[in-house]
Design an enzyme around this catalytic site. Structure first.
Site, PDB file in Angstrom:
ATOM      1  N   ASP A 191      -0.509   4.236  -2.866  1.00  0.00           N
ATOM      2  CA  ASP A 191       0.195   5.305  -2.147  1.00  0.00           C
ATOM      3  C   ASP A 191       1.473   5.632  -2.918  1.00  0.00           C
ATOM      4  O   ASP A 191       2.605   5.323  -2.504  1.00  0.00           O
ATOM      5  CB  ASP A 191       0.516   4.824  -0.725  1.00  0.00           C
ATOM      6  CG  ASP A 191       1.265   5.877   0.071  1.00  0.00           C
ATOM      7  OD1 ASP A 191       1.941   5.493   1.059  1.00  0.00           O
ATOM      8  OD2 ASP A 191       1.214   7.063  -0.308  1.00  0.00           O
ATOM      9  N   THR A 222       4.124   7.968  -5.556  1.00  0.00           N
ATOM     10  CA  THR A 222       4.651   9.300  -5.800  1.00  0.00           C
ATOM     11  C   THR A 222       3.752   9.952  -6.851  1.00  0.00           C
ATOM     12  O   THR A 222       2.770   9.353  -7.291  1.00  0.00           O
ATOM     13  CB  THR A 222       6.091   9.188  -6.342  1.00  0.00           C
ATOM     14  OG1 THR A 222       6.141   8.132  -7.326  1.00  0.00           O
ATOM     15  CG2 THR A 222       7.085   8.868  -5.237  1.00  0.00           C
TER      16      THR A 222
END
Ligand code: SAM
Length: 283
Positions: free
Chosen positions: A156, A158
């Site tokens: 998860d 950026t």
């Protein structure tokens, strides 16, 4: 005077939010972090100018990144989340009764601290769960060195800018493969194909080299602007992805997890790709 905050992820196009109040803004050790009350989507977090999470639509992404792999697996016990500092993936992972251990590897402690302060409803106590093990370190280092083995690794992250760049490399994916149990699955945040097709294409070409089964699945997250977003999928057992709808439904009912987006039918349908995405990931 009305204040707006623009997303700057794409240089020539983007969305903007009408701002009620800025709650936190600072340069952390790793990235620029801003948290604000928007008048349209509730509280919003941005990192380096890219939307990370809004209270209005976080459920879509967090449910689809977590429940598609975890209900595709028979009885996932050990899960690694890389990034995920807002705690939304951790929250959904821990809803699975079979999960015994959830390691969350987040590079930026400030993201966790500010998420706990301004978005407590997203982690909803997940950081205090006795199964949770938080590591503050670079995900690329953890997967290269850990002796841990996982049934699912959920990246998860950026976008591939700043600290997130290393999480889109072949070396990182190879290390993830090393850390997966037999029949385990890697799922990655892989952007919006309509705007970030090159990133998806690159990840998929690495996946094809490293794993027996690779593809992506899609979900429409309203504030990940530009159309449906892609979750990269990689496993050394294609039977995980082709789990039967009846089996997925049985696991979903047994787990008794309340969802707002994920359903077993949406799970299976998410792998049906538009032609342009299919061409992106297979050529
Ligand atoms: N759902 C969001 C999305 O799809 O863009 C991601 C949310 S989460 C806040 C992204 C997290 O990845 C951030 O907290 C960031 O600090 C973390 N991160 C970025 N690079 C990392 C790395 N190399 N290792 C571990 N965590 C990293």
């Amino acid at each position: 005077m009305t204040r707006w905050i623009e997303e700057t992820l794409f240089p020539h196009w983007g969305q903007r939010f009408c701002v009620g109040k800025v709650l936190f803004e600072d340069k952390t050790e790793h990235q620029h972090l801003v948290i604000f009350e928007s008048t349209s989507h509730g509280r919003v977090m941005m990192l380096d100018g890219a939307v990370q999470v809004t209270l209005a639509d976080e459920f879509v992404y967090h449910e689809m990144m977590s429940h598609v792999p975890l209900f595709a697996l028979k009885e996932p016990k050990h899960v690694l989340v890389i990034g995920g500092g807002d705690g939304g993936i951790l929250r959904e992972v821990l809803k699975h009764p079979s999960v015994k251990q959830a390691v969350l590897c987040e590079i930026d402690r400030t993201v966790i601290d500010m998420s706990l302060k301004y978005f407590p409803e997203i982690s909803a106590g997940a950081f205090d769960d006795k199964r949770t093990d938080v590591r503050i370190e670079d995900g690329v280092k953890l997967v290269a060195e850990t002796h841990g083995r996982f049934d699912a690794i959920l990246v998860d992250s950026t976008d591939p800018v700043g600290p997130g760049s290393v999480l889109f490399t072949k070396g990182f994916y190879a290390s993830c493969r090393r850390c997966l149990n037999k029949g385990g699955v890697l799922v990655t945040q892989n952007g919006v194909p309509f705007m970030q097709g090159a990133e998806l294409k690159q990840s998929m070409s690495y996946f094809r080299e490293l794993f027996e089964d690779s593809t992506c699945y899609l979900a429409a997250v309203p504030t990940y602007a530009g159309g449906q977003m892609a979750f990269g999928w990689a496993s050394n057992d294609h039977k995980v992805r082709t789990a039967k709808l009846a089996d997925i439904r049985e696991r979903f009912m047994a787990a008794a997890i309340a969802t707002k987006y994920y359903t077993p039918a949406v799970h299976k349908a998410a792998f049906a790709l538009p032609a342009f995405v299919d061409r992106l990931i297979t050529n």
